[in-house]
Design a protein around this motif. Structure first.
Motif, PDB file in Angstrom:
ATOM      1  N   LYS A 192      -1.465   8.747  -9.674  1.00  0.00           N
ATOM      2  CA  LYS A 192      -0.808   9.961  -9.192  1.00  0.00           C
ATOM      3  C   LYS A 192       0.679   9.705  -8.930  1.00  0.00           C
ATOM      4  CE  LYS A 192      -2.274  13.546  -6.055  1.00  0.00           C
ATOM      5  NZ  LYS A 192      -2.796  13.790  -4.742  1.00  0.00           N
ATOM      6  N   VAL A 193       0.984   8.502  -8.466  1.00  0.00           N
ATOM      7  CA  VAL A 193       2.366   8.172  -8.114  1.00  0.00           C
ATOM      8  C   VAL A 193       2.933   7.105  -9.044  1.00  0.00           C
ATOM      9  CG1 VAL A 193       3.816   7.253  -6.244  1.00  0.00           C
ATOM     10  CG2 VAL A 193       1.921   8.737  -5.701  1.00  0.00           C
ATOM     11  N   ASP A 212       4.828  11.454  -4.399  1.00  0.00           N
ATOM     12  CA  ASP A 212       5.169  12.109  -5.667  1.00  0.00           C
ATOM     13  C   ASP A 212       6.037  13.323  -5.333  1.00  0.00           C
ATOM     14  OD1 ASP A 212       3.016  13.382  -4.569  1.00  0.00           O
ATOM     15  OD2 ASP A 212       1.773  13.366  -6.359  1.00  0.00           O
ATOM     16  N   GLY A 213       7.024  13.071  -4.486  1.00  0.00           N
ATOM     17  CA  GLY A 213       8.010  14.034  -4.020  1.00  0.00           C
ATOM     18  C   GLY A 213       8.932  13.265  -3.083  1.00  0.00           C
ATOM     19  N   ILE A 219       0.878  -1.175   0.000  1.00  0.00           N
ATOM     20  CA  ILE A 219       0.000   0.000   0.000  1.00  0.00           C
ATOM     21  C   ILE A 219       0.911   1.219   0.000  1.00  0.00           C
ATOM     22  CG2 ILE A 219      -1.532   1.391   1.449  1.00  0.00           C
ATOM     23  CD1 ILE A 219      -3.138  -0.898   2.004  1.00  0.00           C
ATOM     24  N   GLY A 220       0.701   2.105  -0.932  1.00  0.00           N
ATOM     25  CA  GLY A 220       1.542   3.292  -1.031  1.00  0.00           C
ATOM     26  C   GLY A 220       0.986   4.422  -0.180  1.00  0.00           C
ATOM     27  N   ILE A 221       1.886   5.149   0.448  1.00  0.00           N
ATOM     28  CA  ILE A 221       1.486   6.305   1.262  1.00  0.00           C
ATOM     29  C   ILE A 221       2.172   7.539   0.706  1.00  0.00           C
ATOM     30  CG2 ILE A 221       1.556   7.327   3.585  1.00  0.00           C
ATOM     31  CD1 ILE A 221       1.609   4.144   4.329  1.00  0.00           C
ATOM     32  N   ASN A 222       1.347   8.465   0.277  1.00  0.00           N
ATOM     33  CA  ASN A 222       1.849   9.656  -0.398  1.00  0.00           C
ATOM     34  C   ASN A 222       1.723  10.838   0.568  1.00  0.00           C
ATOM     35  OD1 ASN A 222       2.557  11.561  -2.215  1.00  0.00           O
ATOM     36  ND2 ASN A 222       0.808  11.276  -3.573  1.00  0.00           N
TER      37      ASN A 222
END
Ligand code: SF4
Length: 313
Positions: free
Chosen positions: A263-264, A80-81, A16-19
């Motif tokens: 988004k990512v 995305d940073g 699970i990605g966490i942005n």
């Protein structure tokens, strides 16, 4: 939309990605960045005031996955940073650990010169540190760093952290055609990595649409050469260049989940089609999302991808 996935990851299984960073805020503006050019560049950590919202969204996602009996291998901070720009990273990682799921963080290594960042990242179970090159000219061309960053200091810190971190620490080197894929530069990079203590050194190439259209993966012969040069210097080397699969899933709001992922993580056309099929959607739904201006189709290396478009942000 702080949480995305689960997405298939070549190295972390189902993750699970966490942005945790607002769009395109980074200390680098890498030519290969899959979220485009950085729009804000700074190296001071900031309070993005999103930790509570991230945790709330995560628990909602985990509950839905639990109902579907879906297993998650890692909670991964991949923004995305640059995720270490978050002043509340320590609090966030501690909250993630309460779920009992392993934590991972993918960093560009630039802030490892800071004591507070070091304390935070040592908390994760799996840590990936970027080392694209040790050549200052190439570094400037490929990673396009903030002017205040000093490569030598970053590399010293990378070496220290690779020794200090108790979990799994890996390095990631992104190779770009006609830039850092020459044998002399590869030898220098491998030589530096051999002085660190990484469990595995990964070699990557751009596989999704990059920030700059002219940024291409090296020729296959150069990728092979890179692998052999790294292998001569390092115990564990892996090529991270294969396709990660189409196992993207949604936990309810199919369109919102799709936008969070893209988004990512730009998705290949075949992955999007499978995602739509799995969620009883058709190409008409996709066309509708594209019309909102939040998703766009693009071509890279003769393959079609769908990427988030922040035209509306
Ligand atoms: S690839 Fe990573 S480090 Fe490079 S600009 Fe994009 S987010 Fe920043």
């Amino acid at each position: 939309m702080f949480i995305f996935g689960p997405v298939p990851s070549r190295r972390l299984g189902r993750s699970i990605g966490i942005n945790n960073i607002p769009p395109k805020i980074c200390t680098y503006s890498c030519i290969y960045c899959q979220v485009g050019r950085s729009t804000k560049m700074f190296s001071d950590r900031k309070d993005f005031k999103n930790t509570d919202a991230i945790i709330k969204e995560l628990y909602t996602k985990l509950e839905k996955l639990d109902k579907k009996n879906e297993k998650i291998d890692y909670l991964t901070l991949v923004s995305d940073g640059e995720p270490t720009l978050d002043k509340n990273l320590c609090k966030l990682i501690k909250e993630l650990k309460k779920t009992g799921i392993k934590t991972a963080l993918i960093s560009n290594s630039t802030l490892l010169t800071r004591k507070d960042v070091i304390e935070d990242i040592l908390l994760v179970d799996w840590l990936s540190l970027k080392v694209d090159t040790i050549n200052e000219k190439l570094w400037t061309k490929i990673d396009r760093p903030l002017k205040t960053l000093i490569l030598e200091d970053i590399l010293d810190s990378v070496k220290d952290i690779s020794n200090l971190h108790n979990g799994i620490t890996v390095s990631e080197t992104m190779l770009v055609k006609d830039l850092n894929d020459r044998s002399s530069d590869l030898k220098d990079t491998a030589d530096f990595l051999s002085e660190c203590d990484f469990e595995t050194s990964y070699i990557s190439v751009p596989t999704r649409p990059p920030a700059e259209k002219w940024c291409l993966p090296p020729e296959e012969s150069n990728i092979n050469m890179a692998y052999h040069i790294f292998k001569n210097h390092l115990e564990n080397v892996e090529l991270n260049i294969s396709y990660e699969g189409n196992d993207f899933s949604s936990t309810g709001d199919v369109e919102k989940d799709l936008l969070s992922i893209t988004k990512v993580h730009p998705m290949k056309e075949e992955a999007i089609m499978e995602y739509l099929r799995k969620n009883n959607m058709t190409e008409k739904n996709l066309e509708r999302i594209i019309k909102t201006g939040l998703l766009k189709k693009t071509c890279f290396n003769n393959e079609n991808f769908y990427i988030f478009s922040n035209k509306k942000l």
